[in-house]
Write a protein that holds these residues in place. Structure first.
Motif, PDB file in Angstrom:
ATOM      1  N   ASP A 182      84.707   1.825 -18.974  1.00 56.48           N
ATOM      2  CA  ASP A 182      85.845   0.922 -20.063  1.00 56.48           C
ATOM      3  C   ASP A 182      85.117   0.069 -20.747  1.00 56.48           C
ATOM      4  O   ASP A 182      85.982  -0.278 -21.281  1.00 56.48           O
TER       5      ASP A 182
ATOM      6  N   VAL B  85      80.722   2.628 -26.367  1.00 49.82           N
ATOM      7  CA  VAL B  85      80.302   3.522 -26.883  1.00 49.82           C
ATOM      8  C   VAL B  85      78.948   3.716 -26.872  1.00 49.82           C
ATOM      9  O   VAL B  85      78.768   4.463 -26.897  1.00 49.82           O
TER      10      VAL B  85
ATOM     11  N   ARG C 150      83.207   3.619 -23.379  1.00 52.01           N
ATOM     12  CA  ARG C 150      84.267   4.148 -24.306  1.00 52.01           C
ATOM     13  C   ARG C 150      84.775   2.872 -24.928  1.00 52.01           C
ATOM     14  O   ARG C 150      85.744   2.435 -25.239  1.00 52.01           O
TER      15      ARG C 150
END
Length: 270
Positions: free
Chosen positions: A197, A201, A206
């Motif tokens: 998290d 990306v 993410r």
């Protein structure tokens, strides 16, 4: 530890800061030139996110910046000043993080992304000058990093590391971990310390900002200096020199930036 060596180191760092006026850089220096005019090309990266244990994360996209070309475009004194200003900003951000989290400084993680690094980046003079930049950063914020994660490193970087590491102190060398060009190798190294998290990306995680996989509103993408940015920096420098000389000459009309360069302010990690 060695208290005598630590005292000697901090005294030497304090003398260096005084000699360059580092402690007043954010107040006395021309920040339009040394902080704003060359963003987002140099310095690259920024402070962004936290590690698994709450460590502040600093990212530098060094591979996209062609360090030998920058040395040819600008006097090294100006490059040092650019780096001092960004390092002071990073140091202030780490201090704020320490006060907010209640944890002492010294646990930051620096991620060095070397995608784009090639043999044209490698020279003895470039390595020696960058070692000086690293030494200056340590004089401003000594022992602020616990880990230095070098990712997406091409074969040329491993050759460069053998040339460069002898210029660094042993303690700094021990913090460096390196992953090759393989995306899986780099992602596995990042995942040892950072959750998906918090990994952008474009590196396999993410994290996005406003849908941007490169998070460029926070992480300066880096790159070679375009001519208009160099002209703008030199104009600001000349304006500063003329003001210092009290010549009474009107301010320069600076070259307009293209739309893609008009982003927010970045703070470089170091």
């Amino acid at each position: 530890g060695n208290p005598a060596a630590a005292i000697s180191y901090f005294r030497s760092a304090a003398q260096w800061r005084d000699s360059l006026g580092v402690n007043r850089a954010l107040k006395d220096w021309n920040l339009r030139a040394y902080e704003e005019s060359l963003a987002p090309w140099w310095l690259s990266g920024g402070l962004f996110g936290r590690g698994r244990r709450g460590e502040p994360l600093a990212w530098e996209r060094f591979g996209r910046c062609h360090w030998p070309s920058l040395l040819q475009q600008l006097p090294f004194e100006d490059i040092m000043k650019l780096d001092v200003v960004h390092t002071m900003r990073a140091f202030a951000a780490l201090e704020e993080h320490s006060m907010n989290s209640g944890h002492p400084m010294g646990n930051a993680i620096l991620v060095m992304d070397l995608y784009g690094f090639g043999r044209s980046h490698i020279s003895w003079s470039a390595a020696r000058s960058y070692a000086k930049i690293v030494a200056n950063r340590n004089n401003i914020m000594p022992e602020c990093c616990s880990h230095i994660l070098v990712i997406r490193a091409p074969p040329a970087m491993f050759a460069a590391w053998n040339l460069f590491k002898g210029m660094l102190d042993d303690n700094l060398q021990e913090k460096v971990q390196m992953a090759g060009q393989s995306k899986d190798q780099s992602l596995n190294l990042l995942r040892k310390y950072i959750d998906d998290d918090e990994i952008p990306v474009f590196l396999g995680g993410r994290k996005t900002i406003n849908g941007d996989p490169e998070c460029r509103m926070v992480l300066a993408p880096g790159g070679r200096l375009p001519s208009f940015a160099l002209d703008r920096f030199l104009a600001l420098k000349k304006e500063e020199d003329e003001c210092s000389a009290n010549l009474g000459i009107a301010k320069y009309l600076l070259p307009e930036s293209p739309p893609e360069s008009k982003r927010g302010r970045w703070c470089c990690g170091c």
